[in-house]
Design a protein around this motif. Sequence first.
Motif, PDB file in Angstrom:
ATOM      1  N   VAL A  23      27.346  41.134  56.172  1.00  0.00           N
ATOM      2  CA  VAL A  23      28.164  40.604  57.428  1.00  0.00           C
ATOM      3  C   VAL A  23      28.870  39.896  58.136  1.00  0.00           C
ATOM      4  CG1 VAL A  23      29.043  42.433  59.755  1.00  0.00           C
ATOM      5  CG2 VAL A  23      27.373  43.329  56.846  1.00  0.00           C
ATOM      6  N   SER A  24      29.369  39.298  58.082  1.00  0.00           N
ATOM      7  CA  SER A  24      29.650  38.194  59.597  1.00  0.00           C
ATOM      8  C   SER A  24      30.041  38.223  60.349  1.00  0.00           C
ATOM      9  CB  SER A  24      30.263  37.153  58.144  1.00  0.00           C
ATOM     10  OG  SER A  24      30.240  36.911  57.097  1.00  0.00           O
ATOM     11  N   LEU A  25      31.166  39.578  60.214  1.00  0.00           N
ATOM     12  CA  LEU A  25      31.779  40.016  61.521  1.00  0.00           C
ATOM     13  C   LEU A  25      31.668  41.271  61.346  1.00  0.00           C
ATOM     14  CD1 LEU A  25      33.825  38.844  64.447  1.00  0.00           C
ATOM     15  CD2 LEU A  25      36.090  39.172  62.881  1.00  0.00           C
ATOM     16  N   PRO A  26      31.298  42.082  62.502  1.00  0.00           N
ATOM     17  CA  PRO A  26      31.445  43.841  61.891  1.00  0.00           C
ATOM     18  C   PRO A  26      32.930  44.419  61.046  1.00  0.00           C
ATOM     19  CG  PRO A  26      30.990  43.172  64.580  1.00  0.00           C
ATOM     20  CD  PRO A  26      30.868  41.825  63.856  1.00  0.00           C
ATOM     21  N   THR A  27      33.110  44.921  60.395  1.00  0.00           N
ATOM     22  CA  THR A  27      34.503  45.355  59.835  1.00  0.00           C
ATOM     23  C   THR A  27      35.469  46.129  61.034  1.00  0.00           C
ATOM     24  OG1 THR A  27      33.474  47.426  59.137  1.00  0.00           O
ATOM     25  CG2 THR A  27      33.692  45.377  57.706  1.00  0.00           C
ATOM     26  N   ASP A  28      34.429  46.876  62.182  1.00  0.00           N
ATOM     27  CA  ASP A  28      35.158  47.786  63.006  1.00  0.00           C
ATOM     28  C   ASP A  28      35.642  46.714  64.664  1.00  0.00           C
ATOM     29  OD1 ASP A  28      33.234  47.288  63.751  1.00  0.00           O
ATOM     30  OD2 ASP A  28      32.935  49.631  64.394  1.00  0.00           O
ATOM     31  N   GLU A  76      48.607  27.724  67.623  1.00  0.00           N
ATOM     32  CA  GLU A  76      49.339  28.805  67.736  1.00  0.00           C
ATOM     33  C   GLU A  76      48.492  30.547  66.737  1.00  0.00           C
ATOM     34  OE1 GLU A  76      53.297  27.915  68.498  1.00  0.00           O
ATOM     35  OE2 GLU A  76      52.891  26.729  70.039  1.00  0.00           O
ATOM     36  N   ASN A  77      49.042  29.541  65.543  1.00  0.00           N
ATOM     37  CA  ASN A  77      48.220  30.833  64.472  1.00  0.00           C
ATOM     38  C   ASN A  77      47.232  30.629  63.930  1.00  0.00           C
ATOM     39  OD1 ASN A  77      50.477  32.740  65.220  1.00  0.00           O
ATOM     40  ND2 ASN A  77      51.563  31.123  64.719  1.00  0.00           N
ATOM     41  N   PRO A  78      46.165  30.095  64.674  1.00  0.00           N
ATOM     42  CA  PRO A  78      45.085  30.187  63.149  1.00  0.00           C
ATOM     43  C   PRO A  78      44.466  31.059  62.830  1.00  0.00           C
ATOM     44  CG  PRO A  78      43.570  30.564  65.695  1.00  0.00           C
ATOM     45  CD  PRO A  78      45.577  30.150  66.195  1.00  0.00           C
ATOM     46  N   LEU A  79      43.107  30.718  61.758  1.00  0.00           N
ATOM     47  CA  LEU A  79      43.011  31.798  60.979  1.00  0.00           C
ATOM     48  C   LEU A  79      41.174  31.217  60.535  1.00  0.00           C
ATOM     49  CD1 LEU A  79      43.028  34.255  59.142  1.00  0.00           C
ATOM     50  CD2 LEU A  79      44.129  33.586  57.138  1.00  0.00           C
ATOM     51  N   VAL A  80      40.908  32.501  60.729  1.00  0.00           N
ATOM     52  CA  VAL A  80      39.050  31.279  59.960  1.00  0.00           C
ATOM     53  C   VAL A  80      39.009  32.703  58.771  1.00  0.00           C
ATOM     54  CG1 VAL A  80      36.841  32.105  60.648  1.00  0.00           C
ATOM     55  CG2 VAL A  80      38.538  31.853  62.173  1.00  0.00           C
ATOM     56  N   ILE A  81      38.535  31.798  57.757  1.00  0.00           N
ATOM     57  CA  ILE A  81      38.176  32.344  56.045  1.00  0.00           C
ATOM     58  C   ILE A  81      36.804  32.545  56.120  1.00  0.00           C
ATOM     59  CG2 ILE A  81      38.561  32.723  53.963  1.00  0.00           C
ATOM     60  CD1 ILE A  81      40.755  31.663  54.843  1.00  0.00           C
ATOM     61  N   THR A  82      35.919  33.300  55.976  1.00  0.00           N
ATOM     62  CA  THR A  82      35.141  33.446  54.715  1.00  0.00           C
ATOM     63  C   THR A  82      34.251  34.282  54.706  1.00  0.00           C
ATOM     64  OG1 THR A  82      32.246  33.226  56.166  1.00  0.00           O
ATOM     65  CG2 THR A  82      33.919  34.869  57.156  1.00  0.00           C
ATOM     66  N   ALA A  83      32.416  33.748  53.656  1.00  0.00           N
ATOM     67  CA  ALA A  83      32.235  34.513  53.192  1.00  0.00           C
ATOM     68  C   ALA A  83      30.366  34.495  53.079  1.00  0.00           C
ATOM     69  CB  ALA A  83      32.443  34.130  51.455  1.00  0.00           C
ATOM     70  N   SER A  84      30.577  33.553  53.705  1.00  0.00           N
ATOM     71  CA  SER A  84      28.647  34.284  54.220  1.00  0.00           C
ATOM     72  C   SER A  84      28.501  33.893  55.487  1.00  0.00           C
ATOM     73  CB  SER A  84      28.239  33.448  52.764  1.00  0.00           C
ATOM     74  OG  SER A  84      28.293  33.807  51.296  1.00  0.00           O
ATOM     75  N   ALA A  85      29.415  33.395  55.739  1.00  0.00           N
ATOM     76  CA  ALA A  85      28.239  33.073  57.332  1.00  0.00           C
ATOM     77  C   ALA A  85      27.560  33.781  57.596  1.00  0.00           C
ATOM     78  CB  ALA A  85      29.690  33.174  58.454  1.00  0.00           C
ATOM     79  N   VAL A 145      34.214  28.890  56.986  1.00  0.00           N
ATOM     80  CA  VAL A 145      33.621  28.948  56.956  1.00  0.00           C
ATOM     81  C   VAL A 145      32.365  29.623  56.282  1.00  0.00           C
ATOM     82  CG1 VAL A 145      31.271  29.831  58.742  1.00  0.00           C
ATOM     83  CG2 VAL A 145      34.271  29.092  59.365  1.00  0.00           C
ATOM     84  N   ASP A 146      31.585  28.533  55.408  1.00  0.00           N
ATOM     85  CA  ASP A 146      30.871  28.876  53.973  1.00  0.00           C
ATOM     86  C   ASP A 146      31.298  29.814  53.173  1.00  0.00           C
ATOM     87  OD1 ASP A 146      28.475  29.446  52.686  1.00  0.00           O
ATOM     88  OD2 ASP A 146      27.491  30.004  54.353  1.00  0.00           O
ATOM     89  N   CYS A 147      32.025  29.515  52.638  1.00  0.00           N
ATOM     90  CA  CYS A 147      33.013  30.042  51.245  1.00  0.00           C
ATOM     91  C   CYS A 147      32.542  29.512  50.385  1.00  0.00           C
ATOM     92  CB  CYS A 147      34.896  30.245  51.479  1.00  0.00           C
ATOM     93  SG  CYS A 147      34.570  31.431  52.669  1.00  0.00           S
ATOM     94  N   ASP A 148      32.554  29.841  48.819  1.00  0.00           N
ATOM     95  CA  ASP A 148      33.300  28.900  47.534  1.00  0.00           C
ATOM     96  C   ASP A 148      33.563  28.124  47.718  1.00  0.00           C
ATOM     97  OD1 ASP A 148      30.010  30.099  46.956  1.00  0.00           O
ATOM     98  OD2 ASP A 148      31.422  32.113  47.282  1.00  0.00           O
ATOM     99  N   VAL A 149      34.844  28.474  47.735  1.00  0.00           N
ATOM    100  CA  VAL A 149      35.972  27.547  47.344  1.00  0.00           C
ATOM    101  C   VAL A 149      37.340  27.428  48.606  1.00  0.00           C
ATOM    102  CG1 VAL A 149      38.057  27.104  46.172  1.00  0.00           C
ATOM    103  CG2 VAL A 149      35.732  27.960  44.774  1.00  0.00           C
ATOM    104  N   PRO A 150      37.211  26.712  49.385  1.00  0.00           N
ATOM    105  CA  PRO A 150      38.240  26.275  50.201  1.00  0.00           C
ATOM    106  C   PRO A 150      39.202  27.029  50.364  1.00  0.00           C
ATOM    107  CG  PRO A 150      36.542  24.336  50.272  1.00  0.00           C
ATOM    108  CD  PRO A 150      36.932  25.232  49.523  1.00  0.00           C
ATOM    109  N   THR A 161      36.669  38.157  55.324  1.00  0.00           N
ATOM    110  CA  THR A 161      36.305  37.842  55.221  1.00  0.00           C
ATOM    111  C   THR A 161      36.194  37.808  53.924  1.00  0.00           C
ATOM    112  OG1 THR A 161      35.548  40.445  56.249  1.00  0.00           O
ATOM    113  CG2 THR A 161      34.363  38.656  56.740  1.00  0.00           C
ATOM    114  N   TYR A 162      36.601  37.588  52.852  1.00  0.00           N
ATOM    115  CA  TYR A 162      36.396  37.285  51.811  1.00  0.00           C
ATOM    116  C   TYR A 162      35.737  37.191  50.712  1.00  0.00           C
ATOM    117  CZ  TYR A 162      38.916  36.218  47.420  1.00  0.00           C
ATOM    118  OH  TYR A 162      39.679  34.834  46.129  1.00  0.00           O
ATOM    119  N   ARG A 163      35.715  38.092  49.718  1.00  0.00           N
ATOM    120  CA  ARG A 163      34.791  39.092  49.063  1.00  0.00           C
ATOM    121  C   ARG A 163      33.687  38.401  48.871  1.00  0.00           C
ATOM    122  NH1 ARG A 163      36.374  37.629  43.664  1.00  0.00           N
ATOM    123  NH2 ARG A 163      38.948  38.471  43.852  1.00  0.00           N
ATOM    124  N   PRO A 164      32.940  39.219  50.675  1.00  0.00           N
ATOM    125  CA  PRO A 164      32.127  39.051  51.504  1.00  0.00           C
ATOM    126  C   PRO A 164      30.951  38.901  51.159  1.00  0.00           C
ATOM    127  CG  PRO A 164      33.298  40.774  51.874  1.00  0.00           C
ATOM    128  CD  PRO A 164      34.082  40.508  51.482  1.00  0.00           C
TER     129      PRO A 164
END
Length: 294
Positions: free
Chosen positions: A262-267, A224-233, A289-294, A256-259
């Motif tokens: 550009v994995s997703l346009p910021t706008d 119901e409330n998913p979240l995607v976190i990526t740094a280097s996708a 998705v493709d982060c150094d530390v989950p 996009t954590y510590r990107p």
Amino acid sequence: MPEQRIQVDSLAEAYLALLKDRGVDYLFGNAGTDFASVIEALSKSATEGTRAPTPMTVPHENLAVAMAHGYFLATGKPQAVMVHVNVGTANAICGITNAARENVPIIFTSGRTPLTETGAPGARSIYIHWGQEMFDQAGMVREMVKWDYELRNARQLETIVDRAVNVAMNEPRGPVYLTLPREVLAEKPGAFAFESPSRRLAASSPAPDPNAIDKAAAWIGAAENPLVITASAGRNPASAEALTALAERFALPVVTYRPRYVSLPTDHPMHMGFEPGGLIGEADLILVVDCDVP
């Protein structure tokens, strides 16, 4: 495979021809006394049309590595850097650390103080060739490269160049390091033969476990409330496009954590910023998705 035969004045000329044949467009360099044969080969390329990467003289080694780094990001093609023995290697360490951190393939090379003191073209001739001797020059960068080696003779040149390119390009990608002694580059093999294209190819990328993909899809569909976190996708542009399409189709919020790409346009309306802390507590599913530390 078809065999190419060329007449070369030095092993450095054969080395440059191999780099060009293997898709290396540029040689970013910061020269020293170990570059004599390389410069002669590049001059021959400019005047006689022999094959070689385009040389780029760069005032600082870190910048040379950064230029090769950026060229790969723009084209997907690994490039070569050559620096001057131990001092050049030391100056390039920060750039090589960045490339290792970002999984960017670079054919990083340096000269090496001549092995011999007399009797061979390129043997030691001035005081610095004793002063720059090291027991283990590659030890300076060994923790940041996937593979390091020292070229010993003409017979192994094709194998070593191909191995360097393939190891750099195999996933996870990253820089490799070759040291090239001055008198080895100055060898005069005369006729030089190599296969073109190379029969030594980088390994195919591994495929995901289809059962794991099905499970992840089921989890996302039930959340119901998913979240995607990526740094280097976005390291792979196709991955960025796929992530964008997924977020749009299923209204998945993405942080996009510590990107570093550009994995997703910021706008994009599903771009939720750069810090996941405020969203984690409400999420019932977190896809990393493709982060150094989950």
